[in-house]
Motif scaffolding. Structure first.
Motif: not given
Length: 223
Positions: A11-28, A114-120
């Motif tokens: 459920k925490q991923w479900d919540t996180s996947r709608i927030e760009y800054a959170v995903m950016q940090k998780l996938f960093s 690796e190159n487009h994750c954040e933009t995507w």
């Protein structure tokens, strides 16, 4: 993991996947996870592994993880379902140098991540496109007691020029024992080459919501 922790993590991923800054940090700086097939309890006649994106709490930080379960166990009728779930850490690893099957295409897809994750990720959110919650990995090319590395990837949609907007989520599975690419596979047809890994959502008639009980359970508990 206990069932309550599993549900909460999904459920925490479900919540996180709608927030760009959170995903950016998780996938960093993270691009893959490693698993051994015997660790996830897949039987010889099993068709798929359900790999759930999840977020677990480690100390004071939220950490992206994958929760793996055989599709045959991912159902309401499974007693002690939590015992069939394996947690995999998301790590960073270089693309293997040795390969046999479609190395250029596979590396291109991993490179796209690796190159487009954040933009995507931002593009998906801006367009209100749903981000996936589960990777469905067919077992037909996997073997027991083998260690695999699953790389996040982005592939080009068929017939569309390579732009960030045309990229869709994907995963490339590498056999670390033999240094071979498992997905894509040289025996695949053109169609299955582009559709080996299924992403959930979208749900389909072939893969309805009811087949992903852990996701259904997490949403029912925390909605």
């Amino acid at each position: 993991m206990e069932l309550e922790e599993i549900k909460k993590s999904i459920k925490q991923w479900d919540t996180s996947r709608i927030e760009y800054a959170v995903m950016q940090k998780l996938f960093s700086s993270k691009n893959c996870f490693t698993f051994t097939l015997s660790d996830v309890g897949i039987l010889d006649n099993e068709e798929c592994i359900h790999a759930y994106l999840s977020v677990t709490r480690e100390g004071t930080s939220d950490v992206l993880t994958m929760l793996l379960i055989a599709s045959s166990n991912d159902k309401k009728e499974q007693t002690d379902i939590h015992k069939y779930v394996t947690k995999c850490e998301i790590i960073s690893e270089a693309i293997p140098k040795k390969d046999i099957v479609d190395p250029q295409e596979a590396k291109l897809r991993i490179g796209n991540w690796e190159n487009h994750c954040e933009t995507w990720l931002k593009s998906r959110l801006d367009q209100k496109e749903e981000l996936h919650q589960v990777f469905v990995i067919p077992k037909r090319y996997l073997q027991n007691d083998r260690t695999y590395t699953a790389f996040f990837a982005l592939k080009d949609a068929l017939g569309i020029p390579n732009t960030t907007n045309s990229l869709v989520g994907d995963m490339i599975i590498w056999d670390k024992t033999n240094n071979t690419i498992t997905y894509p596979n040289h025996e695949d047809t053109s169609d299955t080459f582009y559709n080996t890994i299924h992403l959930i959502p979208p749900f389909t008639q072939r893969e309805p919501k009811e087949q992903f009980y852990l996701l259904e359970l997490a949403n029912a508990t925390y909605d």
